[in-house]
Motif scaffolding. Sequence first.
Motif, PDB file in Angstrom:
ATOM      1  N   ALA A 200       0.836  -1.203   0.000  1.00 59.33           N
ATOM      2  CA  ALA A 200       0.000   0.000   0.000  1.00 59.33           C
ATOM      3  C   ALA A 200       0.870   1.252   0.000  1.00 59.33           C
ATOM      4  O   ALA A 200       0.590   2.218  -0.710  1.00 59.33           O
ATOM      5  CB  ALA A 200      -0.933  -0.012   1.211  1.00 59.33           C
ATOM      6  N   ALA A 201       1.962   1.211   0.794  1.00 62.17           N
ATOM      7  CA  ALA A 201       2.860   2.368   0.852  1.00 62.17           C
ATOM      8  C   ALA A 201       3.461   2.640  -0.528  1.00 62.17           C
ATOM      9  O   ALA A 201       3.531   3.786  -0.979  1.00 62.17           O
ATOM     10  CB  ALA A 201       3.963   2.109   1.881  1.00 62.17           C
ATOM     11  N   ALA A 202       3.875   1.576  -1.224  1.00 60.09           N
ATOM     12  CA  ALA A 202       4.457   1.759  -2.561  1.00 60.09           C
ATOM     13  C   ALA A 202       3.391   2.221  -3.542  1.00 60.09           C
ATOM     14  O   ALA A 202       3.623   3.101  -4.372  1.00 60.09           O
ATOM     15  CB  ALA A 202       5.084   0.447  -3.043  1.00 60.09           C
ATOM     16  N   THR A 203       2.202   1.665  -3.423  1.00 59.78           N
ATOM     17  CA  THR A 203       1.124   2.001  -4.357  1.00 59.78           C
ATOM     18  C   THR A 203       0.724   3.473  -4.235  1.00 59.78           C
ATOM     19  O   THR A 203       0.523   4.149  -5.229  1.00 59.78           O
ATOM     20  CB  THR A 203      -0.101   1.099  -4.094  1.00 59.78           C
ATOM     21  OG1 THR A 203       0.304  -0.263  -4.225  1.00 59.78           O
ATOM     22  CG2 THR A 203      -1.226   1.380  -5.065  1.00 59.78           C
ATOM     23  N   PHE A 204       0.618   3.952  -2.986  1.00 59.28           N
ATOM     24  CA  PHE A 204       0.186   5.339  -2.790  1.00 59.28           C
ATOM     25  C   PHE A 204       1.359   6.288  -2.568  1.00 59.28           C
ATOM     26  O   PHE A 204       1.159   7.445  -2.264  1.00 59.28           O
ATOM     27  CB  PHE A 204      -0.794   5.422  -1.612  1.00 59.28           C
ATOM     28  CG  PHE A 204      -2.100   4.742  -1.881  1.00 59.28           C
ATOM     29  CD1 PHE A 204      -3.062   5.363  -2.682  1.00 59.28           C
ATOM     30  CD2 PHE A 204      -2.381   3.493  -1.362  1.00 59.28           C
ATOM     31  CE1 PHE A 204      -4.272   4.743  -2.942  1.00 59.28           C
ATOM     32  CE2 PHE A 204      -3.594   2.869  -1.614  1.00 59.28           C
ATOM     33  CZ  PHE A 204      -4.542   3.487  -2.407  1.00 59.28           C
ATOM     34  N   ASP A 205       2.582   5.766  -2.697  1.00 58.83           N
ATOM     35  CA  ASP A 205       3.782   6.561  -2.473  1.00 58.83           C
ATOM     36  C   ASP A 205       3.768   7.226  -1.085  1.00 58.83           C
ATOM     37  O   ASP A 205       3.939   8.427  -0.951  1.00 58.83           O
ATOM     38  CB  ASP A 205       3.941   7.615  -3.585  1.00 58.83           C
ATOM     39  CG  ASP A 205       5.373   8.160  -3.637  1.00 58.83           C
ATOM     40  OD1 ASP A 205       6.248   7.623  -2.918  1.00 58.83           O
ATOM     41  OD2 ASP A 205       5.609   9.121  -4.396  1.00 58.83           O
ATOM     42  N   LYS A 206       3.512   6.405  -0.053  1.00 57.42           N
ATOM     43  CA  LYS A 206       3.467   6.899   1.326  1.00 57.42           C
ATOM     44  C   LYS A 206       4.557   6.211   2.141  1.00 57.42           C
ATOM     45  O   LYS A 206       5.093   5.191   1.728  1.00 57.42           O
ATOM     46  CB  LYS A 206       2.110   6.547   1.955  1.00 57.42           C
ATOM     47  CG  LYS A 206       0.933   7.155   1.258  1.00 57.42           C
ATOM     48  CD  LYS A 206       0.417   8.320   2.047  1.00 57.42           C
ATOM     49  CE  LYS A 206      -0.807   8.899   1.347  1.00 57.42           C
ATOM     50  NZ  LYS A 206      -1.325  10.065   1.981  1.00 57.42           N
ATOM     51  N   GLU A 207       4.785   6.774   3.334  1.00 55.84           N
ATOM     52  CA  GLU A 207       5.811   6.201   4.187  1.00 55.84           C
ATOM     53  C   GLU A 207       5.282   4.961   4.915  1.00 55.84           C
ATOM     54  O   GLU A 207       4.140   4.921   5.371  1.00 55.84           O
ATOM     55  CB  GLU A 207       6.234   7.246   5.226  1.00 55.84           C
ATOM     56  CG  GLU A 207       7.452   6.832   6.023  1.00 55.84           C
ATOM     57  CD  GLU A 207       7.528   7.584   7.349  1.00 55.84           C
ATOM     58  OE1 GLU A 207       8.307   7.139   8.220  1.00 55.84           O
ATOM     59  OE2 GLU A 207       6.816   8.608   7.513  1.00 55.84           O
ATOM     60  N   LEU A 208       6.140   3.930   4.993  1.00 56.15           N
ATOM     61  CA  LEU A 208       5.780   2.724   5.741  1.00 56.15           C
ATOM     62  C   LEU A 208       6.355   2.849   7.147  1.00 56.15           C
ATOM     63  O   LEU A 208       7.570   3.037   7.314  1.00 56.15           O
ATOM     64  CB  LEU A 208       6.360   1.487   5.043  1.00 56.15           C
ATOM     65  CG  LEU A 208       6.126   0.139   5.734  1.00 56.15           C
ATOM     66  CD1 LEU A 208       4.655  -0.236   5.709  1.00 56.15           C
ATOM     67  CD2 LEU A 208       6.964  -0.945   5.063  1.00 56.15           C
ATOM     68  N   LYS A 209       5.479   2.782   8.164  1.00 60.81           N
ATOM     69  CA  LYS A 209       5.956   2.967   9.540  1.00 60.81           C
ATOM     70  C   LYS A 209       6.689   1.727  10.043  1.00 60.81           C
ATOM     71  O   LYS A 209       6.357   0.609   9.676  1.00 60.81           O
ATOM     72  CB  LYS A 209       4.771   3.287  10.457  1.00 60.81           C
ATOM     73  CG  LYS A 209       4.243   4.691  10.207  1.00 60.81           C
ATOM     74  CD  LYS A 209       2.980   4.942  11.001  1.00 60.81           C
ATOM     75  CE  LYS A 209       2.268   6.171  10.410  1.00 60.81           C
ATOM     76  NZ  LYS A 209       0.863   6.225  10.816  1.00 60.81           N
TER      77      LYS A 209
END
Lengths: 787, 339
Positions: free
Chosen positions: A180-189
């Motif tokens: 999901a982080a890669a898909t939405f270009d977000k940080e993975l905690k």
Amino acid sequence: MKVPYKWLCEYVNLDKNINEVADALTISGSKVEEVIEFGKEIDKVVTGKIIKTEKHPDADKLTICKVDVKDEVIQIVTGASNIKEGDIVPVALHGSSLPGGVKIKRGKLRGVESNGMLCSEVELGIANENSVHGIMILKEDTPIGEDIKKILGLEGGIIDFEITSNRADCFSVYGIAREAAATFDKELKKIETSFNETDESINDYLSVEVKSSLCRRYAARMIKDVKIGPSPEWMQEKLRQCDIRPINNIVDITNYVMLELGQPMHAFDYRYIKGKKIIVRTAQDDEKFKTLDGVERNLNSSMLVIADGERPIGIAGVMGGENSEIKEDTTEVIFECANFDGTNVRLTSKKLGLRTDASSKFEKDIDPNLIDIALNRACHLVELLGAGKVAKGVIDIYENKVVPYTLEVSPQWINNFLGVNIQKERMKKILENLEMKVKGDDVFKIEVPTFRQDVKIKEDVAEEIIRIYGYDKIPVKKILGETVEAQWTLEQMLIKKVKNVMVFCGLYEAMTYSFTSPKVFSLINLPENHELRNTVNILNPLGEDFSIMKTTGIPSILECLGRNYKRDNKEAKLFEITKVYIPSGNNLPNEYDKLIIGMYGKVDFFDLKGVIENLLNILGIDKAEFEREENNSIFHPGRTANLIVRKKNAGVLGEIHPDVAENYEIEDRAYIAEIDLKTLFEAAKNEKRYKPLPKFPAISRDIAMLVDENISVSELEKVILREGKELIESVKLFDVYKGKQIPEGLRSLAFSLTFRAEDRTLKDEEVNKVHESIILKLKEKFNAQLR
Amino acid sequence: MKQQLENIKAEAIEEIRKAKDSLKLDEVRVKFLGKKGALTGILRSMGGLSPEERPIIGKLANEIREDIECALEEALKQVKEKEKMARLSLESIDITMPGRNRDIGNLHPITKVLDEIKEIFFGMGFSIAEGPEVELDYYNFEALNIPKNHPARDEQDTFYISDSVVLRTQTSPVQIRTMEKIKPPIRIIAPGRVYRSDAVDATHSPTFHQIEGLVVDKGITMANLYGTLDTFAKKFFGEKTRTRFRPHHFPFTEPSAEMDISCHVCDGKGCRVCKGSGWIEILGSGMVHPDVLRKGRIDPEVYSGFAFGLGLERIVMKKFEIDDIRLFYENDVRFLKQF
Ligand SMILES: [Zn+2]
């Protein structure tokens, strides 16, 4: 695999609707099977406080309530008896909806106005009929006027993923969070894994020995001062949402870590580990072992077990043993966190008929390096829950360390291969979001983390990039380059012709299974030693009825006729082009195409023969003959013919033997043909040449005669044609009669003869002369009596 | 005499007018123009006239004959027309009675749809390739990156003939056989029967049909794959069909993709048929894995290619809204007649 949406959001900040997230993940490669939304059907249900109750004047069982829903006080009539003034309850307002499509509207109950409904757990869809009764009473400090979905945690839901077998890393909440982080270009905690150790060392209590390479890594931690009890509600809720039954804090922690990180774990009660040691070994043949579910299992030497000094205490990667399970009075626990060969786990679980959450994870071949974070996470949770104290040190047997893999690929090649134009920087970002390290510019040097053992070649990298970039951004492009001319093969064209002829002859195309029962040979009267009884056999058939490959298409078409007959269809005319499979002595059998025809109803032998004649005609086969066949045990001895094409037997046609028809429960005459298409096609003439139309008129003569009934029409025709020499153009039978006025043993036949010369108009005298000689010959040869 | 002629004419015209059918008209002709007719009689008696009168009367007589003949012909034409009309109205038939037709059979619905699909790909330059149904384990599995003990073998419950021979579980082995036989450019589809040991029920059959596709050439890209399948979907399911490519995993392609088409029932809004998603999965596809190209003796550094496979029965069931796969193999004529 089920992933609760709220849990997913703990690791990546998605701020999106659950359905949007599900759609986006599907497109980036984690296919969503289903989104289960909680409280989806609940609308306009709020919390309210009952401030006054009074009895309904006209109905003993009804109560009139004044309910404060913050913005107003409304009056609701209820039949429930468990409420009192001061209770906070769910209130379905006018215009609200409840699960099951229930709509609540303002109305009157026995003449008293009611502006909504007080709800029970059942009505909210969060409990079933039997478990509760009456209105749901909420906690005293519940704020009023709030959406009930928020109060009860009914927002969000669960996303059920279908994970492909190559993506072992996605079999966990955290793995999906990474996607999901890669898909939405977000940080993975990061996952919290810190904890404190006591002074006592695990090495004073336990030693581990790994005796099989099927165990790739074995790590253990010891927990002391364990206090067994239920795990907290937040943990239990997550487990339940993932279909795992909460048991106690220690077991729940192992399951929690498995769901969160994808690493199965096991907890042993230390007091039952004999000899202070764990040995990972293969089982002995016929070794008995009772698993946690209370079932005694019979093991063998292909299976890997976890044993103590004396006996097995678990089947590696599948299930632990009853003899070492965590009990209410357990005080010392060994956490096992290991990695086993996926194929072996899969085969063991198949052999035992025991598929568990753990085995289904191990069989995907998970990353051995996952153990570090998983074991630490479990210890962190022990501390967080106050379930015990972590002893110092970790036992870790890990011989062949898996290290990150490095490969090279140029961004240019990726664009060319995919047919897209993605910027280098974008590619780099995508790979880094997937935790790959990228160096270089014109050529990427990529270090692939060990949990992505599926990324090995440059095509794999191309896939990673395009799936995150978006398959939906792949353009639609026509194939360029050398034009390729499509062609039907001759055989393909002929098969098409055959099918068309059959359809125009009124036949319906059938399709039957390629396998059948060995019993069919007796059903069709085939002699014991017949070559067609030599079959290709299936080792693991669905049953005897499907256990051999067809060597003839006749039984299957008879079955179809029988089925149609049984269903009261007055007529059935079927054909099938089917393969038969004839053992060849080599690895693979020979596969031949057969044309099978089957019919019953208002038909006789000559309808069937007519179909075959039409077929021969369309295929341009002129040298075909029908030869009487009296010895084929499938067929009626007097109503059967072999089709001879260019001196080769091309098949058989005729009326089915009454015994065979009876076997298939057809109480009518049935007609069957089986024709070998290869023999037919070899004789087919694909080219036709024009013949000039006749320039001179023809003269016709009829001959009617009585002949012995055993003399065949084709014999007579042959003589007529031979005697007619070059003047006769055609001979055609137009009447057959047997019976009254015809002496026993004879029949009356009438032929129409056509005479024509290519170069002149024939004179009557010429024709008469030939005609006479034909008649003479018929009299002489067949004792024909002219009529 | 002149007056006599005029009288004959008037009388004749009157009788012609009264005549109702061709028979009566014939009588009139004989009466006035026949050998013993009135006009002939007059002409015969012309001998008694003076040479001056003869041509005048002769001319008049001829004019009157022509007039009568003309009137007769006209009347005859009208009478015949009337008679024809009468006959036609007698010949009227009940055209609502059934036509006389001979029985024509029908192709199996699976053949019909397969033929349609073949034509579409044929138009895009695809020829039809074939391979055996009883197949070597090597072609069905090994050469397609599915070694012994690969989980994909469990998913495709296989019928075995011997250790090394199976009933093919997919049409994909034709990929390898084709590459062994012909060199690029390759553009084929390979329709055929495949076998899986699924127990029979409304949606499962131990035998069904697949269509394999394979394209190998220099410079074949994933965009070509998508382009080809999108074109196919629009031609087969209709121009308005939208398609969606989704990542997936197959051992013999990399990258792999599944293709969905917009649901034809709800047009993508979500309904029971598409389980609310608006999409219906129709096929699997991908770029041919370099190992597979190598098995087909094709150099992946020079050539690339794509492959796809779709299940025919599912498409036929969708197309005709058939809810039970067993109907295809029962061959009840009442079923076969419907397509
Ligand atoms: Zn739909």
